[in-house]
Design a protein around this motif. Structure first.
Motif, mmCIF file in Angstrom:
data_model
loop_
_atom_site.group_PDB
_atom_site.id
_atom_site.type_symbol
_atom_site.label_atom_id
_atom_site.label_comp_id
_atom_site.label_asym_id
_atom_site.label_seq_id
_atom_site.Cartn_x
_atom_site.Cartn_y
_atom_site.Cartn_z
ATOM 1 N N ALA A 1 34.619 33.293 34.909
ATOM 2 C CA ALA A 1 34.464 33.992 36.182
ATOM 3 C C ALA A 1 35.799 34.572 36.649
ATOM 4 O O ALA A 1 35.865 35.714 37.117
ATOM 5 C CB ALA A 1 33.894 33.045 37.240
ATOM 6 N N ASN A 2 36.880 33.812 36.503
ATOM 7 C CA ASN A 2 38.208 34.304 36.887
ATOM 8 C C ASN A 2 38.629 35.488 36.029
ATOM 9 O O ASN A 2 39.226 36.442 36.526
ATOM 10 C CB ASN A 2 39.248 33.190 36.789
ATOM 11 N N ALA A 3 38.330 35.449 34.749
ATOM 12 C CA ALA A 3 38.675 36.557 33.856
ATOM 13 C C ALA A 3 37.907 37.818 34.227
ATOM 14 O O ALA A 3 38.460 38.922 34.209
ATOM 15 C CB ALA A 3 38.389 36.174 32.404
ATOM 16 N N VAL A 4 36.642 37.668 34.606
ATOM 17 C CA VAL A 4 35.836 38.824 35.006
ATOM 18 C C VAL A 4 36.390 39.414 36.296
ATOM 19 O O VAL A 4 36.538 40.632 36.428
ATOM 20 C CB VAL A 4 34.351 38.428 35.165
ATOM 21 N N ARG A 5 36.743 38.553 37.260
ATOM 22 C CA ARG A 5 37.332 39.049 38.518
ATOM 23 C C ARG A 5 38.640 39.775 38.255
ATOM 24 O O ARG A 5 38.897 40.839 38.814
ATOM 25 C CB ARG A 5 37.575 37.880 39.474
ATOM 26 N N GLU A 6 39.477 39.207 37.407
ATOM 27 C CA GLU A 6 40.777 39.809 37.080
ATOM 28 C C GLU A 6 40.581 41.155 36.394
ATOM 29 O O GLU A 6 41.297 42.108 36.673
ATOM 30 C CB GLU A 6 41.574 38.861 36.175
ATOM 31 N N ALA A 7 39.623 41.244 35.514
ATOM 32 C CA ALA A 7 39.373 42.498 34.803
ATOM 33 C C ALA A 7 38.830 43.572 35.744
ATOM 34 O O ALA A 7 39.084 44.756 35.540
ATOM 35 C CB ALA A 7 38.386 42.263 33.668
ATOM 36 N N ALA A 8 38.134 43.186 36.787
ATOM 37 C CA ALA A 8 37.556 44.161 37.707
ATOM 38 C C ALA A 8 38.585 44.725 38.680
ATOM 39 O O ALA A 8 38.452 45.857 39.130
ATOM 40 C CB ALA A 8 36.414 43.517 38.486
ATOM 41 N N ARG A 9 39.621 43.991 38.993
ATOM 42 C CA ARG A 9 40.602 44.440 39.992
ATOM 43 C C ARG A 9 41.311 45.741 39.637
ATOM 44 O O ARG A 9 41.348 46.634 40.458
ATOM 45 C CB ARG A 9 41.634 43.339 40.220
#
Length: 141
Positions: free
Chosen positions: A99-107
């Motif tokens: 979930a953290n990786a997906v959030r980071e990739a979306a920023r």
């Protein structure tokens, strides 16, 4: 005259000291290596993955016992890469990391869209960057 035509390799005494099987890098451990440990100093990360194709000077080959007991210094993270033959055991930490990786990739995409594309042009397959690491879009998308 027959001996003078023999090359140095043919006349060398065979040695049993060197083994074709890679061994654990830990001192006094002679077990066969099953994993390769690499340190990413810039990210304070120790990456433990399947045995590398060939030995590298700054990587460490570890046996099964030493790879299971591996710990990292305080403040460092251990990343364990699965090798296809090992059964996957997902945990709550895995889900949170994903979930953290997906959030980071979306920023970065949100910032680039808000800036009107004024940033430097990047690889169209690249979704995000964090240090020297890149998140790539699947070729199917």
């Amino acid at each position: 005259m027959g001996e003078s035509r023999r090359g140095p390799l043919k006349s060398a005494v065979p040695s049993n000291v060197v083994s074709p099987v890679r061994r654990c890098s830990r001192t006094a451990c002679g077990r066969p290596a099953v994993a390769t440990l690499t340190y990413v100093y810039a990210d304070s990360t120790a990456v433990l993955g399947p045995l590398a194709t060939y030995a590298e000077p700054h990587c460490y080959d570890l046996c099964a016992e030493h790879s299971e007991r591996l710990t990292a210094p305080r403040g460092w993270e251990v990343v364990r890469l699965l090798d296809g033959s090992a059964p996957a055991r997902p945990s709550g930490d895995d889900l949170e990391a994903l979930a953290n990786a997906v959030r980071e990739a979306a920023r970065p995409q949100e910032r680039a869209a808000g800036a009107g594309g004024g940033g430097r042009s990047a690889d169209p397959m690249e979704v995000a960057r964090r240090g020297h690491l890149r998140v790539l879009r699947s070729p199917d998308n």
